[in-house]
Design an enzyme around this catalytic site. Structure first.
Site, PDB file in Angstrom:
ATOM      1  N   GLU A   1       0.819  -1.252   0.044  1.00  0.00           N
ATOM      2  CA  GLU A   1       0.227  -0.008  -0.242  1.00  0.00           C
ATOM      3  C   GLU A   1       0.876   1.097   0.003  1.00  0.00           C
ATOM      4  OE1 GLU A   1      -3.904  -1.790   2.146  1.00  0.00           O
ATOM      5  OE2 GLU A   1      -2.215  -1.030   3.220  1.00  0.00           O
TER       6      GLU A   1
ATOM      7  N   CYS B   1       3.562   8.590   0.822  1.00  0.00           N
ATOM      8  CA  CYS B   1       4.029   7.584   2.097  1.00  0.00           C
ATOM      9  C   CYS B   1       4.096   6.251   1.299  1.00  0.00           C
ATOM     10  CB  CYS B   1       3.090   7.328   3.056  1.00  0.00           C
ATOM     11  SG  CYS B   1       3.706   6.439   4.205  1.00  0.00           S
TER      12      CYS B   1
ATOM     13  N   CYS C   1       6.312  -6.793   7.256  1.00  0.00           N
ATOM     14  CA  CYS C   1       7.098  -6.871   7.886  1.00  0.00           C
ATOM     15  C   CYS C   1       7.565  -7.670   8.750  1.00  0.00           C
ATOM     16  CB  CYS C   1       6.746  -5.218   8.795  1.00  0.00           C
ATOM     17  SG  CYS C   1       8.181  -4.522   9.579  1.00  0.00           S
TER      18      CYS C   1
ATOM     19  N   CYS D   1       5.638  -4.881  15.588  1.00  0.00           N
ATOM     20  CA  CYS D   1       5.586  -3.890  16.764  1.00  0.00           C
ATOM     21  C   CYS D   1       3.929  -4.337  17.270  1.00  0.00           C
ATOM     22  CB  CYS D   1       5.589  -2.616  16.288  1.00  0.00           C
ATOM     23  SG  CYS D   1       7.609  -2.169  15.687  1.00  0.00           S
TER      24      CYS D   1
ATOM     25  N   CYS E   1       1.121  -2.014  15.540  1.00  0.00           N
ATOM     26  CA  CYS E   1       1.200  -1.758  14.320  1.00  0.00           C
ATOM     27  C   CYS E   1       0.457  -3.034  13.360  1.00  0.00           C
ATOM     28  CB  CYS E   1       2.657  -1.450  13.624  1.00  0.00           C
ATOM     29  SG  CYS E   1       2.663  -1.134  11.833  1.00  0.00           S
TER      30      CYS E   1
ATOM     31  N   CYS F   1      -0.975   6.308   9.910  1.00  0.00           N
ATOM     32  CA  CYS F   1       0.263   5.443  10.445  1.00  0.00           C
ATOM     33  C   CYS F   1      -0.336   4.264  11.043  1.00  0.00           C
ATOM     34  CB  CYS F   1       0.778   6.268  11.436  1.00  0.00           C
ATOM     35  SG  CYS F   1       1.210   7.991  10.874  1.00  0.00           S
TER      36      CYS F   1
END
Ligand code: SAH
Length: 341
Positions: free
Chosen positions: A91, A106, A113, A117, A120, A334
């Site tokens: 994305e 962005c 990933c 975290c 996230c 975010c």
């Protein structure tokens, strides 16, 4: 296999053209054609003889990402889903600012990933499916600009993935964004963000990279940061601060600390005090971002809580960046990349 020409550095392009018996100035023309003039096929290169264009078509290719989905937020933010290598998705987000002067894209650096975290969505909800290639990083910007019909003023590597885990491809893309024959964006308009992978930060310092740099700090207490961010087990907070100091001293500029505000976890007077103490030991700016997800039963801080926390930091005169985190209604903010919608 055809040679992929998108994403090659100017130097690599020169080698390519030399190898096929062409003068090296073709590399400059090609680089400029791809990134400045936004040519998308060999036929666009009418400054090349037809014989050369035909030859290129046979041995090389200019690939592009396929758009899968595009959703627009009420606030003007647009989230794009691109498919990569058939079964993978990434994305990218177009973020125009209210006053219309700043238009940020962005972009993602990996498919998923590995860091997971706790706050996230990308790290907790998606499987990691690999690194993006340089051309796949660059093409997010080229495609988004083509679709919205505007040019960006800023690029942030804050989408999916950990840029320091795909160091070479990320830096190569950043240099093409920056190059005067490429996108020609100022180095300070390009921000690379890391969750705190020290080996990558060391490399960035050693290479004296000119780009803006941000570290996602997220907890000021060395005893608690690892509960939020696994990466802290390998690269603990105190070591991270040391390397941040080295960054600011060696490169002579500020570093940004990003701080996701999570009520009952890293807010309140005690944490603000610790954050200020730590921030004063580094030449930095702080970017405070309200939590955007409800993972782990956490909640977004109220406006009042955010203001209170900001005030505690402001009193200390540590500079704070007021970044909005727009696009919440389309899951484009975010930490929300991977939440459907
Ligand atoms: N892996 C890199 C690049 C991603 S940047 C890094 O961690 O820096 C993504 C930014 O969004 C980081 O600063 C992260 O702390 C922040 N973020 C992640 N999840 C979030 C959430 N749920 N709400 C608000 N910000 C979040």
């Amino acid at each position: 296999m055809k040679k992929i020409l998108k994403g090659l550095s100017l130097y690599e392009l020169k080698k390519f053209f030399e190898n096929i018996g062409e003068p090296s100035y073709r590399a400059e023309q090609f680089f400029q054609g791809l990134y400045k003039k936004r040519y998308t096929s060999f036929d666009n290169f009418t400054n090349f003889p037809k014989t050369l264009r035909d030859k290129l078509k046979e041995i090389a290719e200019i690939p592009y990402l396929k758009l899968k989905k595009k959703i627009q937020s009420k606030d003007g933010t647009v989230k794009f889903t691109f498919s990569v290598d058939q079964d993978k998705e990434i994305e990218s987000v177009w973020i125009p600012s209210g006053d219309l002067e700043r238009k940020t894209i962005c972009i993602s650096s990996q498919v998923g990933c590995t860091l997971s975290c706790a706050f996230c969505a990308t790290g907790t909800l998606l499987d990691f499916k690999g690194n993006l290639k340089t051309w796949q990083i660059i093409d997010q910007v080229l495609q988004v600009e083509e679709i919205v019909g505007e040019r960006c003023t800023n690029i942030v590597f804050m989408g999916m993935g950990e840029p320091m885990h795909n160091y070479l491809a990320v830096l190569k893309a950043a240099h093409i964004f920056h190059h005067h024959l490429g996108l020609g964006l100022g180095a300070k308009k390009i921000t690379i963000s890391t969750a705190g992978v020290i080996s990558g930060i060391e490399r960035f310092i050693q290479n004296k990279e000119p780009f803006n740099f941000a570290i996602s700090l997220n907890h000021p207490n060395p005893n608690f940061r690892a509960q939020l961010m696994n990466v802290d087990k390998k690269y603990p907070l105190m070591d991270l601060l040391k390397v941040a100091r080295k960054f600011t001293k060696t490169l002579g500029r500020k570093i940004t600390f990003e701080y996701v505000m999570i009520p009952e976890v890293n807010m309140g007077k005690e944490n603000a005090k610790r954050l200020v103490k730590l921030a004063r030991s580094v030449n930095c700016k702080i970017n405070l971002i309200p939590l955007n997800t409800d993972l782990n039963g956490w909640r977004r801080p109220t406006e009042v809580e955010v203001e209170e926390f900001k005030e505690l930091i402001k009193e200390s005169h540590v500079p704070i960046i007021n970044r909005r985190s727009p696009g919440k209604d389309i899951h484009g903010a975010c930490g929300m990349l991977a939440l459907r919608g």
